[in-house]
Write an enzyme that holds these catalytic residues in place. Structure first.
Site, short mmCIF file in Angstrom:
data_model
loop_
_atom_site.label_atom_id
_atom_site.label_comp_id
_atom_site.label_asym_id
_atom_site.label_seq_id
_atom_site.Cartn_x
_atom_site.Cartn_y
_atom_site.Cartn_z
N ASP A 80 -0.64 8.70 -8.89
CA ASP A 80 -1.34 8.88 -10.16
C ASP A 80 -2.27 10.10 -10.17
O ASP A 80 -2.65 10.61 -9.12
CB ASP A 80 -2.21 7.64 -10.46
CG ASP A 80 -1.36 6.42 -10.79
OD1 ASP A 80 -0.14 6.46 -10.58
OD2 ASP A 80 -1.95 5.42 -11.26
N HIS A 138 -2.71 8.33 -5.05
CA HIS A 138 -3.12 9.42 -5.94
C HIS A 138 -2.75 10.75 -5.32
O HIS A 138 -3.24 11.07 -4.23
CB HIS A 138 -4.63 9.32 -6.21
CG HIS A 138 -5.00 8.08 -6.95
ND1 HIS A 138 -5.18 6.87 -6.32
CD2 HIS A 138 -5.17 7.84 -8.28
CE1 HIS A 138 -5.47 5.94 -7.22
NE2 HIS A 138 -5.47 6.50 -8.43
ZN ZN Z 1 -5.61 7.06 -12.59
#
Ligand code: ZN
Length: 500
Positions: free
Chosen positions: A327, A469
């Site tokens: 993400d 991430h």
């Molecule tokens: Zn996020």
């Protein structure tokens, strides 16, 4: 005798000179080499490991030459934040932006610290995002917007603009742009007031007394501005021209109409000849209103999706599956590194991208697509969509869908709301299916390559969707051992769409 001595001395000088020349040449070479290396190091600080060294980060990586977008997110439900800001090669500019960011972040975290458990901390959020504008001379204007909610009470949005001449590294202010003559600021006032009274959107709800005071002819009243390829925009904070609920206001004046007030270096050709750079992003749909809070029905707030089910199929050999998700990217360095590792394991993953970062790094978004991975929508600038009026939340999603489509040629196939938070209303809209996660590696918190595998080992099982991430170097650095482990455990890698 003399001759012999002289000859000997001559030889000695000869040798000395040669040595000095060689020494100087080598020093020069070393300096040049060291300089190049330093230049790279500035941009790829903290880059251990063989793979990361291969990934080059240079100006060409960004759609906005010489500018990087920095994203910091905290998924801590007690102190959610998403902060984005620009950085350049100008230390003066970087310092100026950072001090604004640091102050906003610290004041938010301090307020969070002062709250007690009973204060419903979950309803607090800090979101700082920005729009990038470039004028026809190549100067940048960055419009930073600070949206903060404490204990469910939204603070009036703050706007702060920063300006950079990327060629010289000079930071610009309003007085840099306009002529230093006393009637000039008076004339700016006249034109802004005229714009306020002749623009329907600005006229609506305008409080004459407030507007009069706020537009007095003093430069500090105009310090928040942006130069675009078409116009000069003056920003006015919530409550300064209208009622607070009307939000931030922006008065736009065509740049040609301001020529006579601008310093020569900012004046533009009035004929439409000088439009070479007109394509640079100058859209800022967000200078509109800050709308009041709408009804909230938070769904899966902390993002622990009800189990995906292990998907056992009777009569078939058990194939263990895992979906890797990344993400908040893309990032020119860490995403590139992650792509290499995934390729090494012949694994497909899903990347939930932020529209704001796709705008900065379109080539990286393209590379993700070209490598055959799934691309998901993760909103434009990472706000808590469950705390937003529906139209605003949809704008976040649609703007991101549009840029992903423009850049990769395909719409995102899945959607993951920031913080895993969404309303039922939102999920019913025609957006791609919402996909949350089952394993949170907390990589955003630990920023520790070694810890990544530890967290994966702890909770991964057949059917898991793992949250990571790709904006963190530590995640890229820790991924290889995660992949080796999962492969060793017999997992196959699927995208979130393939995971039923
Ligand atoms: Zn996020």
């Amino acid at each position: 005798m003399k001759k012999r001595v002289g000859g000997g001395r001559f030889k000695l000088i000869d040798v000395l000179l040669t040595t000095i020349i060689i020494f100087l040449a080598m020093t020069a070479l070393l300096i040049i080499f060291a300089d190049t290396k330093n230049g790279q190091n500035v941009k790829s600080a903290k880059s251990p490991g063989a793979i990361s060294d291969k990934v080059k980060v240079d100006k060409a990586d960004s759609n906005f030459e010489g500018i990087r977008i920095i994203t910091e997110t905290s998924n801590d439900p007690l102190a959610k934040f998403a902060i984005q800001y620009p950085q350049s090669d100008s230390p003066e500019f970087n310092e100026q932006v950072k001090s604004f960011i640091t102050e906003a972040k610290n004041s938010y975290l301090k307020a969070m610290g002062e709250l007690t458990k009973t204060d419903n901390k979950k309803r607090s959020e800090l979101n700082i995002s920005f729009d990038t504008h470039m004028d026809r001379k190549g100067n940048y204007s960055f419009v930073l917007k600070n949206n903060e909610t404490l204990r469910g009470t939204k603070k009036p949005a703050e706007i702060e603009t920063f300006h950079l001449n990327p060629k010289t590294g000079t930071v610009m202010e309003i007085e840099t742009v306009f002529k230093n003559e006393s009637p000039v600021v008076r004339e700016v006032t006249n034109r802004v007031r005229k714009t306020l009274s002749s623009t329907e959107k600005l006229q609506e709800g305008l409080i004459a007394d407030k507007a009069q005071i706020r537009t007095e002819p003093e430069w500090r009243n105009y310090k928040n501005f942006a130069l675009t390829d078409k116009e000069i925009i003056f920003y006015f904070e919530s409550g300064s021209l209208k009622d607070e609920s009307a939000g931030t206001q922006a008065a736009k004046i065509p740049i040609e109409d301001m020529n006579d007030l601008l310093k020569p270096e900012f004046q533009v050709a009035t004929a439409s000849a000088d439009k070479t750079d007109g394509t640079m992003g100058s859209k800022s749909p967000s200078d509109g209103k800050e709308q009041p809070e709408a009804g909230e029905t938070a769904g899966g707030e902390d993002g622990t999706e009800p189990g995906n089910g292990a998907g056992e199929q009777p009569g078939q050999p058990q194939v263990k599956r895992v979906a890797l998700t990344f993400d908040d990217g893309p990032d020119p360095k860490s995403t590139a590194q992650i792509l290499e590792i995934l390729k090494k394991y012949d694994a497909k993953a899903t990347f939930f991208m932020l529209g704001s970062r796709v705008e900065y790094y379109p080539d990286m978004a393209k590379a993700v697509k070209a490598a055959g991975h799934e691309i998901g929508n993760h909103s434009w600038n990472h706000p808590d969509l469950s705390k937003m009026p529906l139209p605003k939340a949809l704008e976040e999603i649609n703007r991101t869908r549009d840029i992903i489509l423009k850049v990769t040629g395909e719409k995102p196939t899945v959607f993951r709301p920031p913080y895993g938070a969404y309303t039922e209303q939102l999920s019913k809209q025609t957006i791609p299916p919402i996909k949350l996660w089952t394993v949170d590696t907390l990589d955003w918190k630990y920023r520790d390559a070694g810890k990544l595998l530890e967290e994966v080992k702890k909770s991964t099982h057949d059917g898991s969707t793992i949250l990571m991430h790709d904006i963190h170097q530590s995640t890229a650095d820790g991924l290889d051992s995660v992949m080796a482990y999962l492969k060793g455990e017999g997992y196959t890698f699927v995208t979130v769409s393939e995971m039923k």
